[in-house]
Structure formats: structure tokens, C-alpha cells
Design a protein around this motif. Structure first.
Motif, PDB file in Angstrom:
ATOM      1  N   PRO A  34       0.923  -0.917   0.014  1.00 35.63           N
ATOM      2  CA  PRO A  34      -0.472   0.002   0.035  1.00 35.63           C
ATOM      3  C   PRO A  34       1.118   1.004  -0.027  1.00 35.63           C
ATOM      4  O   PRO A  34       0.383   2.100  -0.564  1.00 35.63           O
ATOM      5  CB  PRO A  34      -0.833  -0.159   1.288  1.00 35.63           C
ATOM      6  N   SER A  35       1.727   1.403   0.508  1.00 31.50           N
ATOM      7  CA  SER A  35       2.773   2.734   1.100  1.00 31.50           C
ATOM      8  C   SER A  35       3.385   2.911  -0.961  1.00 31.50           C
ATOM      9  O   SER A  35       3.965   3.713  -0.731  1.00 31.50           O
ATOM     10  CB  SER A  35       3.565   2.086   2.016  1.00 31.50           C
ATOM     11  N   ILE A  36       3.457   1.805  -1.271  1.00 32.32           N
ATOM     12  CA  ILE A  36       4.606   1.555  -2.624  1.00 32.32           C
ATOM     13  C   ILE A  36       3.560   2.573  -3.429  1.00 32.32           C
ATOM     14  O   ILE A  36       3.772   3.108  -4.536  1.00 32.32           O
ATOM     15  CB  ILE A  36       5.445   0.454  -2.859  1.00 32.32           C
ATOM     16  N   LEU A  66      -9.694  -2.033  -5.630  1.00 32.03           N
ATOM     17  CA  LEU A  66     -10.152  -2.889  -5.725  1.00 32.03           C
ATOM     18  C   LEU A  66      -9.374  -3.751  -5.369  1.00 32.03           C
ATOM     19  O   LEU A  66      -9.399  -5.475  -5.167  1.00 32.03           O
ATOM     20  CB  LEU A  66     -10.783  -3.227  -6.876  1.00 32.03           C
ATOM     21  N   ALA A  67      -8.302  -4.023  -6.580  1.00 29.62           N
ATOM     22  CA  ALA A  67      -7.373  -4.824  -6.426  1.00 29.62           C
ATOM     23  C   ALA A  67      -6.002  -5.245  -5.073  1.00 29.62           C
ATOM     24  O   ALA A  67      -6.587  -7.374  -4.935  1.00 29.62           O
ATOM     25  CB  ALA A  67      -5.427  -4.626  -7.263  1.00 29.62           C
ATOM     26  N   TYR A  68      -6.347  -4.421  -3.637  1.00 28.84           N
ATOM     27  CA  TYR A  68      -5.778  -4.943  -2.592  1.00 28.84           C
ATOM     28  C   TYR A  68      -7.344  -5.376  -1.758  1.00 28.84           C
ATOM     29  O   TYR A  68      -7.071  -6.558  -1.332  1.00 28.84           O
ATOM     30  CB  TYR A  68      -5.525  -4.161  -1.809  1.00 28.84           C
ATOM     31  N   ARG A  69      -8.371  -5.325  -2.084  1.00 28.51           N
ATOM     32  CA  ARG A  69      -9.267  -5.913  -1.430  1.00 28.51           C
ATOM     33  C   ARG A  69      -9.604  -7.480  -2.444  1.00 28.51           C
ATOM     34  O   ARG A  69      -9.968  -8.359  -1.301  1.00 28.51           O
ATOM     35  CB  ARG A  69     -10.900  -5.306  -1.797  1.00 28.51           C
ATOM     36  N   ARG A  70      -9.621  -7.759  -3.766  1.00 22.64           N
ATOM     37  CA  ARG A  70      -9.899  -8.484  -4.218  1.00 22.64           C
ATOM     38  C   ARG A  70      -8.401  -9.759  -3.801  1.00 22.64           C
ATOM     39  O   ARG A  70      -8.880 -11.015  -3.849  1.00 22.64           O
ATOM     40  CB  ARG A  70      -9.225  -8.749  -5.553  1.00 22.64           C
ATOM     41  N   HIS A  71      -7.348  -9.488  -3.949  1.00 22.58           N
ATOM     42  CA  HIS A  71      -6.285  -9.938  -3.607  1.00 22.58           C
ATOM     43  C   HIS A  71      -5.168 -10.196  -2.630  1.00 22.58           C
ATOM     44  O   HIS A  71      -4.570 -11.095  -2.284  1.00 22.58           O
ATOM     45  CB  HIS A  71      -5.572  -9.817  -4.546  1.00 22.58           C
ATOM     46  N   ILE A  72      -5.616  -9.339  -1.820  1.00 23.42           N
ATOM     47  CA  ILE A  72      -4.789  -9.385  -0.556  1.00 23.42           C
ATOM     48  C   ILE A  72      -6.375  -8.794   1.049  1.00 23.42           C
ATOM     49  O   ILE A  72      -6.918 -10.373   0.975  1.00 23.42           O
ATOM     50  CB  ILE A  72      -3.626  -8.127  -0.190  1.00 23.42           C
ATOM     51  N   ASN A  73      -6.488  -8.080   1.561  1.00 26.35           N
ATOM     52  CA  ASN A  73      -7.574  -7.522   1.858  1.00 26.35           C
ATOM     53  C   ASN A  73      -8.125  -6.976   1.983  1.00 26.35           C
ATOM     54  O   ASN A  73      -6.909  -5.833   1.720  1.00 26.35           O
ATOM     55  CB  ASN A  73      -7.214  -8.570   3.932  1.00 26.35           C
ATOM     56  N   GLY A  74      -9.042  -6.254   2.784  1.00 27.09           N
ATOM     57  CA  GLY A  74     -10.143  -5.704   3.258  1.00 27.09           C
ATOM     58  C   GLY A  74      -9.360  -4.292   4.462  1.00 27.09           C
ATOM     59  O   GLY A  74      -9.141  -2.887   3.715  1.00 27.09           O
ATOM     60  N   ALA A  76      -5.752  -4.051   3.857  1.00 21.72           N
ATOM     61  CA  ALA A  76      -4.108  -3.784   2.279  1.00 21.72           C
ATOM     62  C   ALA A  76      -5.248  -1.746   2.193  1.00 21.72           C
ATOM     63  O   ALA A  76      -4.804  -1.067   1.601  1.00 21.72           O
ATOM     64  CB  ALA A  76      -3.790  -4.950   2.030  1.00 21.72           C
ATOM     65  N   ALA A  77      -6.964  -2.730   1.527  1.00 24.10           N
ATOM     66  CA  ALA A  77      -7.341  -1.659   0.838  1.00 24.10           C
ATOM     67  C   ALA A  77      -7.863  -0.218   1.880  1.00 24.10           C
ATOM     68  O   ALA A  77      -7.404   0.817   1.041  1.00 24.10           O
ATOM     69  CB  ALA A  77      -8.511  -2.531   0.408  1.00 24.10           C
ATOM     70  N   GLU A  78      -8.239  -0.674   2.547  1.00 27.42           N
ATOM     71  CA  GLU A  78      -8.229   0.903   3.861  1.00 27.42           C
ATOM     72  C   GLU A  78      -7.029   1.510   4.193  1.00 27.42           C
ATOM     73  O   GLU A  78      -6.881   2.662   4.204  1.00 27.42           O
ATOM     74  CB  GLU A  78      -8.606  -0.088   5.108  1.00 27.42           C
ATOM     75  N   ARG A  79      -5.857   0.819   3.806  1.00 24.43           N
ATOM     76  CA  ARG A  79      -4.446   1.355   4.428  1.00 24.43           C
ATOM     77  C   ARG A  79      -4.545   2.171   3.504  1.00 24.43           C
ATOM     78  O   ARG A  79      -3.846   3.556   3.167  1.00 24.43           O
ATOM     79  CB  ARG A  79      -4.032   0.405   4.294  1.00 24.43           C
ATOM     80  N   PHE A  80      -4.491   1.666   1.667  1.00 25.28           N
ATOM     81  CA  PHE A  80      -3.967   2.345   0.946  1.00 25.28           C
ATOM     82  C   PHE A  80      -4.859   3.314   0.696  1.00 25.28           C
ATOM     83  O   PHE A  80      -4.723   4.759   0.158  1.00 25.28           O
ATOM     84  CB  PHE A  80      -4.198   1.236  -0.598  1.00 25.28           C
ATOM     85  N   LYS A  81      -5.946   3.261   0.554  1.00 27.88           N
ATOM     86  CA  LYS A  81      -7.369   4.157   0.970  1.00 27.88           C
ATOM     87  C   LYS A  81      -7.194   5.650   1.403  1.00 27.88           C
ATOM     88  O   LYS A  81      -7.012   7.023   1.170  1.00 27.88           O
ATOM     89  CB  LYS A  81      -8.730   4.078   1.413  1.00 27.88           C
ATOM     90  N   GLU A  82      -6.513   5.288   3.117  1.00 27.01           N
ATOM     91  CA  GLU A  82      -6.570   6.412   3.942  1.00 27.01           C
ATOM     92  C   GLU A  82      -4.882   6.877   3.275  1.00 27.01           C
ATOM     93  O   GLU A  82      -5.440   8.193   3.558  1.00 27.01           O
ATOM     94  CB  GLU A  82      -6.242   5.604   5.329  1.00 27.01           C
ATOM     95  N   LEU A  83      -4.456   6.359   2.668  1.00 34.81           N
ATOM     96  CA  LEU A  83      -2.547   7.500   2.114  1.00 34.81           C
ATOM     97  C   LEU A  83      -3.082   7.706   1.268  1.00 34.81           C
ATOM     98  O   LEU A  83      -1.899   8.670   1.105  1.00 34.81           O
ATOM     99  CB  LEU A  83      -1.680   6.286   2.519  1.00 34.81           C
ATOM    100  N   THR A  84      -3.758   7.907   0.333  1.00 38.15           N
ATOM    101  CA  THR A  84      -4.379   8.640  -0.821  1.00 38.15           C
ATOM    102  C   THR A  84      -5.261   9.552  -0.449  1.00 38.15           C
ATOM    103  O   THR A  84      -5.764  10.369  -2.106  1.00 38.15           O
ATOM    104  CB  THR A  84      -4.591   7.503  -2.182  1.00 38.15           C
TER     105      THR A  84
END
Lengths: 245, 90
Positions: A34-36, A66-74, A76-84
Motif C-alpha cells: 500500500p505505501s509503495i 479494488l485490487a487490494y480487496r480482491r487479492h490481499i484483504n480489506g 490493505a485496501a483501507e490502508r491504501f485508501k487512507e494514504l491516498t
């Protein structure tokens, strides 16, 4: 020959599988951390100038999420969302400010161009003699008076139609017909009013043109100011006094 | 000889044209001198003594506007336009 075809089949199958995989993936982005991945969005947000670019960036961020939600987990997706999230909001603000500034610049530039075009008209105006131009100015003043009286008449007509519209009762048999008729009349009056107002503005512009043309081309005031003749000095009293003396 | 003359003339013309296309190149003082530049340009346009002078002043003002837009842009350009707009009062 047969051997050759058999040896090609696995290779063809591999290619087909690859194509199928790519098609299934569609435009899905390749995720790392997510950070990268958020850094990709942050870097791109600095170059956003148009609404289309902003929408593209938002779409890309959404694809990552969406890719984080599908392939990792919610999480990670939330972390990515928070960062952006903040970066996307800032990019939207910056884009809005940029567009607002562009609009202001365009308006200011248009005003400057209009003023320069007006000055150009002033310089191109052919002046004759103050007397002849005064007569032209009188004609223009007459046109202005005519336009003003037309405007007054149209305003009165507007009032009359408004009153007639107010008088229409909803229980009248022909209410719809009356409303439509008065509405059409009002539209016509508004159209004429706008036309005459534009004419009047043009007339007033011509007056300004003459005044400014005299100032710029000849350094004179127009229409010429006729100074009142100085009153003859009244020496009667002095004379009288002298006489009296 | 004739060919040489033609070539030299063409080269001179091409140099002259390319110089014209360069337009105004703003230096590092352009931001600090923005007020003075705008005021002077407007004064030249308003106080021109003839139509030719006005046309030349108008062209210069337009060129400077373009220079501030393309070479500096942003708030500086907006401010330059605002000063010009106020300066063109007659």
C-alpha cells in the motif's frame, strides 16, 4: 511433419492460456505494498491540471483499492485508501483553483483586449470640425432619447402584462390560454427590451468615442465648452459716486 | 555571384523573421518590475500621440501579456493582467 505439429501444440496452449489470463485480468493494476502504490498516486497527483487528469487518477486509485480487496484483504485496501485520500482531495482543490485562475485570467485578458479594441476605434474615428461633430452628437443624443423613451414604453408594457398575468384566476375557463398568451407577450417585450438596451449601449459608446477621440487625437474637450461671456463690469456706482462727488 | 546574393538575402530575411518570432524575453527582474512594466505599457497605449504610436504600444502590451503568461504564468500573470486592466482607464 506430424511430430512438428505435436511439438507446437503445448506452446500454442501456453500462449492461449497467457492471452486468456491477460484478458481476465483486464486493466487491473499490479499491486505491491500500500505505501509503495500510494506513492504512485501521490507522485501523479502533483501533475494534475485538468478534470480529465483528476478523473484518471481517481480511477487508478480506485483500481488499486479494488485490487487490494480482491487479492490481499480489506485492511490493505483501507490502508491504501487512507494514504491516498488526502492527496486526491488536495489534487481536486488544486485543480479547481487552477481552473478558477485560468478563468479569471481569460476574463481579465478579454477586458484588456476590449479596451484596446475600443481605443483602436477611437483612433480610427474620422473627426471633422467641432461644429459638424457637435451636430452628429446631437443626432446621437436624439437617438439615445428615442431609445430611452422606447425602454420606458416597454417597461410600462411589462408592468401591464404582469398585472394581467396576476389577474388570471386558476378557475378561469381559458386560464391556460391566457397564461400562454401573456407569457408570449412578456417574452416578446423582454426580447425587444434587450434589443433596445443593446442599441442604447452602442449609442452611448459612440458618444464616448467622440469625446475620447477629440481628447486623444486633438487634445481638445468635446463637445467644446462654451465659457459664459464675462459680465461687463458695472462702474455705474463708481461713476455715480464720482459724479456725486 | 547572383546565387550568392540570393542566398545571402534569404539568410538575412530568415534571421530577421526568426528574431521577430522570439518576441519578448523576460529577465530575472521581470517579477519585481511587473508594476512598472504594466504601468508604462498602459501609459504608452493611452498617451500615444498618433495612431501608429498606439498600434505599436498595443502590440507591445499584447506581447508582454503573452510573455508573462508563457514565461511566468500563475499569480504573477494574473497580477500583471490586473494592473494592466486598472491602468487602461480612460
Amino acid at each position: 511433419m506430424k511430430t512438428n505439429i505435436k511439438s507446437i501444440i503445448p506452446a500454442l496452449a501456453a500462449v492461449a492460456a497467457g492471452v486468456a489470463l491477460c484478458t481476465a485480468c483486464g486493466s487491473e493494476v499490479k499491486i505491491t505494498k500500500p505505501s509503495i502504490d500510494a506513492q504512485i498516486i501521490i507522485d501523479r497527483s502533483r501533475t494534475v491540471e485538468t478534470e480529465a487528469e483528476l478523473r484518471d487518477l481517481e480511477r487508478l486509485a480506485n483500481e488499486y483499492e479494488l485490487a487490494y480487496r480482491r487479492h490481499i484483504n480489506g485492511a490493505a485496501a483501507e490502508r491504501f485508501k487512507e494514504l491516498t485520500a488526502d492527496v486526491l482531495a488536495d489534487a481536486a482543490n488544486v485543480m479547481q483553483q487552477y481552473q478558477q485562475q485560468q478563468q479569471t485570467d481569460q476574463e481579465l485578458r478579454a477586458e484588456i483586449d476590449d479596451k484596446l479594441a475600443f481605443l483602436d476605434r477611437v483612433w480610427q474615428l474620422e473627426l471633422t470640425t467641432p461644429e459638424q461633430d457637435s451636430r452628429k452628437l446631437e443626432q446621437i443624443a436624439a437617438e439615445a432619447a428615442e431609445a430611452e423613451s422606447q425602454l420606458a414604453a416597454l417597461a410600462a408594457e411589462r408592468t401591464r402584462i404582469t398585472e394581467a398575468l396576476d389577474a388570471v384566476g386558476y378557475d378561469d375557463d381559458n386560464a391556460d390560454e391566457l397564461l400562454e398568451r401573456y407569457g408570449n407577450q412578456m417574452d416578446e417585450v423582454d426580447r425587444r427590451y434587450a434589443e433596445v438596451t443593446a442599441d442604447l449601449e452602442e449609442i452611448m459608446t459612440r458618444v464616448s468615442l467622440y469625446r475620447l477621440a477629440y481628447k486623444l487625437q486633438r487634445g481638445e474637450v468635446f463637445p467644446p465648452v462654451t465659457e459664459p461671456e464675462p459680465e461687463p463690469e458695472n462702474n455705474e456706482s463708481e461713476t455715480c459716486d464720482e459724479d456725486c462727488m | 555571384m547572383k546565387r550568392v546574393v540570393i542566398l545571402l538575402t534569404a539568410a538575412a530575411l530568415s534571421m530577421a523573421c526568426s528574431r521577430d518570432k522570439e518576441g519578448i524575453v523576460l529577465d530575472e527582474f521581470a517579477v519585481g518590475e511587473m508594476y512598472d512594466n504594466a504601468a508604462t505599457l498602459c501609459e504608452e497605449a493611452i498617451c500615444a500621440g498618433s495612431y501608429e504610436e498606439f498600434k505599436s504600444a498595443r502590440e507591445r502590451l499584447t506581447e508582454y501579456c503573452e510573455a508573462y503568461r508563457t514565461q511566468l504564468g500563475g499569480d504573477v500573470y494574473t497580477e500583471f493582467l490586473e494592473i494592466c486592466n486598472e491602468g487602461l482607464t480612460f
